[in-house]
Scaffold this motif. Structure first.
Motif, PDB file in Angstrom:
ATOM      1  N   ILE A 169      13.234 -17.420   0.112  1.00  0.00           N
ATOM      2  CA  ILE A 169      12.945 -18.734   0.593  1.00  0.00           C
ATOM      3  C   ILE A 169      14.318 -19.631   1.030  1.00  0.00           C
ATOM      4  N   ILE A 170      15.275 -19.399   0.310  1.00  0.00           N
ATOM      5  CA  ILE A 170      16.372 -20.266   0.202  1.00  0.00           C
ATOM      6  C   ILE A 170      17.645 -19.457   1.177  1.00  0.00           C
ATOM      7  N   ALA A 171      17.791 -18.048   0.654  1.00  0.00           N
ATOM      8  CA  ALA A 171      18.838 -17.301   1.057  1.00  0.00           C
ATOM      9  C   ALA A 171      19.330 -17.474   2.786  1.00  0.00           C
ATOM     10  N   PRO A 172      18.468 -17.538   3.747  1.00  0.00           N
ATOM     11  CA  PRO A 172      18.791 -17.250   4.968  1.00  0.00           C
ATOM     12  C   PRO A 172      19.580 -18.508   5.272  1.00  0.00           C
ATOM     13  N   LYS A 173      19.141 -19.730   5.055  1.00  0.00           N
ATOM     14  CA  LYS A 173      19.568 -21.011   5.694  1.00  0.00           C
ATOM     15  C   LYS A 173      21.085 -20.997   4.945  1.00  0.00           C
ATOM     16  N   ILE A 185      22.900 -18.580   3.512  1.00  0.00           N
ATOM     17  CA  ILE A 185      23.624 -17.664   4.266  1.00  0.00           C
ATOM     18  C   ILE A 185      24.246 -18.048   5.852  1.00  0.00           C
ATOM     19  N   TYR A 186      23.358 -18.193   6.440  1.00  0.00           N
ATOM     20  CA  TYR A 186      23.699 -18.623   7.946  1.00  0.00           C
ATOM     21  C   TYR A 186      24.523 -19.689   8.103  1.00  0.00           C
ATOM     22  N   GLY A 187      24.448 -20.705   7.360  1.00  0.00           N
ATOM     23  CA  GLY A 187      25.371 -22.013   7.277  1.00  0.00           C
ATOM     24  C   GLY A 187      26.719 -21.561   6.992  1.00  0.00           C
ATOM     25  N   GLU A 188      26.970 -20.665   5.774  1.00  0.00           N
ATOM     26  CA  GLU A 188      28.293 -20.201   5.609  1.00  0.00           C
ATOM     27  C   GLU A 188      28.852 -19.242   6.578  1.00  0.00           C
ATOM     28  N   LEU A 189      28.137 -18.656   7.150  1.00  0.00           N
ATOM     29  CA  LEU A 189      28.547 -17.652   8.159  1.00  0.00           C
ATOM     30  C   LEU A 189      29.068 -18.346   9.558  1.00  0.00           C
ATOM     31  N   PHE A 190      28.443 -19.300   9.896  1.00  0.00           N
ATOM     32  CA  PHE A 190      28.754 -20.000  11.058  1.00  0.00           C
ATOM     33  C   PHE A 190      29.864 -20.984  10.792  1.00  0.00           C
ATOM     34  N   ASP A 191      29.918 -21.635   9.749  1.00  0.00           N
ATOM     35  CA  ASP A 191      31.006 -22.398   9.274  1.00  0.00           C
ATOM     36  C   ASP A 191      32.387 -21.596   9.238  1.00  0.00           C
ATOM     37  N   TYR A 192      32.211 -20.174   8.672  1.00  0.00           N
ATOM     38  CA  TYR A 192      33.423 -19.235   8.327  1.00  0.00           C
ATOM     39  C   TYR A 192      33.753 -19.057   9.853  1.00  0.00           C
ATOM     40  N   GLN A 229       0.829  -1.272   0.199  1.00  0.00           N
ATOM     41  CA  GLN A 229      -0.116  -0.079   0.113  1.00  0.00           C
ATOM     42  C   GLN A 229       1.075   1.077   0.170  1.00  0.00           C
ATOM     43  N   LYS A 230       2.145   1.105  -0.195  1.00  0.00           N
ATOM     44  CA  LYS A 230       3.139   2.106  -0.252  1.00  0.00           C
ATOM     45  C   LYS A 230       3.131   3.091   1.236  1.00  0.00           C
ATOM     46  N   GLN A 231       2.795   2.524   2.099  1.00  0.00           N
ATOM     47  CA  GLN A 231       2.971   3.331   3.359  1.00  0.00           C
ATOM     48  C   GLN A 231       4.509   3.132   3.968  1.00  0.00           C
ATOM     49  N   LEU A 232       5.117   2.214   3.653  1.00  0.00           N
ATOM     50  CA  LEU A 232       6.572   2.038   3.651  1.00  0.00           C
ATOM     51  C   LEU A 232       7.363   1.649   2.462  1.00  0.00           C
ATOM     52  N   THR A 233       8.371   2.216   2.135  1.00  0.00           N
ATOM     53  CA  THR A 233       9.236   2.067   0.920  1.00  0.00           C
ATOM     54  C   THR A 233      10.686   1.496   1.185  1.00  0.00           C
ATOM     55  N   GLY A 234      10.904   0.449   0.750  1.00  0.00           N
ATOM     56  CA  GLY A 234      12.216  -0.078   1.111  1.00  0.00           C
ATOM     57  C   GLY A 234      12.335  -1.654   0.968  1.00  0.00           C
ATOM     58  N   ASP A 235      13.289  -2.312   1.517  1.00  0.00           N
ATOM     59  CA  ASP A 235      13.667  -3.620   1.502  1.00  0.00           C
ATOM     60  C   ASP A 235      13.140  -4.400   2.643  1.00  0.00           C
ATOM     61  N   PHE A 236      12.439  -5.660   2.568  1.00  0.00           N
ATOM     62  CA  PHE A 236      12.303  -6.368   3.810  1.00  0.00           C
ATOM     63  C   PHE A 236      13.323  -6.590   4.369  1.00  0.00           C
ATOM     64  N   ALA A 237      13.475  -6.358   5.935  1.00  0.00           N
ATOM     65  CA  ALA A 237      14.624  -6.636   6.831  1.00  0.00           C
ATOM     66  C   ALA A 237      14.230  -6.904   8.018  1.00  0.00           C
ATOM     67  N   GLY A 238      15.155  -7.408   8.703  1.00  0.00           N
ATOM     68  CA  GLY A 238      14.982  -7.739  10.199  1.00  0.00           C
ATOM     69  C   GLY A 238      15.953  -7.731  11.104  1.00  0.00           C
ATOM     70  N   ILE A 239      15.824  -7.765  12.336  1.00  0.00           N
ATOM     71  CA  ILE A 239      17.071  -7.688  13.357  1.00  0.00           C
ATOM     72  C   ILE A 239      16.597  -8.757  14.323  1.00  0.00           C
ATOM     73  N   TYR A 240      17.441 -10.005  14.495  1.00  0.00           N
ATOM     74  CA  TYR A 240      17.191 -10.926  15.365  1.00  0.00           C
ATOM     75  C   TYR A 240      18.176 -10.915  16.526  1.00  0.00           C
ATOM     76  N   TYR A 241      17.557 -11.108  17.813  1.00  0.00           N
ATOM     77  CA  TYR A 241      18.358 -10.990  19.000  1.00  0.00           C
ATOM     78  C   TYR A 241      18.553 -12.209  19.502  1.00  0.00           C
ATOM     79  N   ASN A 242      18.281 -13.472  18.985  1.00  0.00           N
ATOM     80  CA  ASN A 242      18.598 -14.774  19.279  1.00  0.00           C
ATOM     81  C   ASN A 242      19.087 -15.548  18.020  1.00  0.00           C
ATOM     82  N   ASN A 243      19.770 -16.394  17.919  1.00  0.00           N
ATOM     83  CA  ASN A 243      20.428 -17.253  17.073  1.00  0.00           C
ATOM     84  C   ASN A 243      19.274 -18.006  15.915  1.00  0.00           C
ATOM     85  N   PRO A 244      18.970 -17.324  14.875  1.00  0.00           N
ATOM     86  CA  PRO A 244      18.001 -18.048  13.937  1.00  0.00           C
ATOM     87  C   PRO A 244      18.302 -19.315  13.443  1.00  0.00           C
ATOM     88  N   GLY A 245      19.532 -19.589  13.441  1.00  0.00           N
ATOM     89  CA  GLY A 245      19.978 -20.815  13.112  1.00  0.00           C
ATOM     90  C   GLY A 245      19.844 -22.080  14.027  1.00  0.00           C
TER      91      GLY A 245
END
Length: 174
Positions: A130-134, A136-143, A68-84
């Motif tokens: 749908i695929i990106a978070p899993k 990315i998190y896998g690679e970040l935690f491995d790194y 409805q154009k009430q907000l303009t931008g990219d979907f985003a989020g902050i997680y305060y516990n480990n989503p993995g």
């Protein structure tokens, strides 16, 4: 009869692989250590069960605000516990990364600021949300494990349309 089943199975697997490839399932995840830039997220805080209707409503309200154009931008989020982790609870601020913080916000939405200058581990991939978070998190935690890095429980996700998905995890100071 068995040959028909094997042909059917091969077709299903083939279609599945095509869809997975189209969604970015085989795209390379790029990981780097960097310094964060400021980010303003208009959204709503949620703490509770990951299967809750209330969490689904926040996602729906966020999508509706963008539609409805009430907000303009990219979907985003902050997680305060480990989503993995295989946890049934989540602490998150879910919304839209916005450029303009002076405009009116939809009912129930507030602005949270992700400060600049934090040392972060950043992962990027050209893949569907749908695929990106899993991936990315896998690679970040491995790194982090390979490099013997300690991560803080502060994760920032951003899914810009037409650009790579980005997840940043704050590094603990040494």
């Amino acid at each position: 009869m068995r040959n028909k089943f094997l042909i059917f199975l091969a077709i299903v697997v083939g279609v599945g692989l095509v869809i997975y490839t189209f969604l970015g399932g085989f795209a390379e995840v790029r990981v780097s250590q960097t310094v964060s830039t400021p980010l303003f997220i208009a959204g709503q805080y949620y703490e509770g069960n990951t299967n809750s209707d209330a969490l689904g409503q926040i996602y729906q309200q966020t999508g509706k605000a963008v539609e409805q154009k009430q907000l303009t931008g990219d979907f985003a989020g902050i997680y305060y516990n480990n989503p993995g982790k295989d946890s049934k609870t989540i602490k998150a601020f879910i919304g839209v990364a916005v450029q303009d913080t002076t405009g009116a916000l939809p009912a129930g939405f507030t602005i949270r600021v992700v400060p600049a200058g934090r040392k972060v581990l950043r992962g990027e991939v050209d893949a569907n949300i749908i695929i990106a978070p899993k991936r990315i998190y896998g690679e970040l935690f491995d790194y982090a494990k390979e490099q013997n890095l300690t991560l803080r429980e502060f994760y920032v996700e951003r899914f810009p349309e037409g650009k790579p998905a980005v997840i940043e995890v704050e590094l603990a100071g040494k």
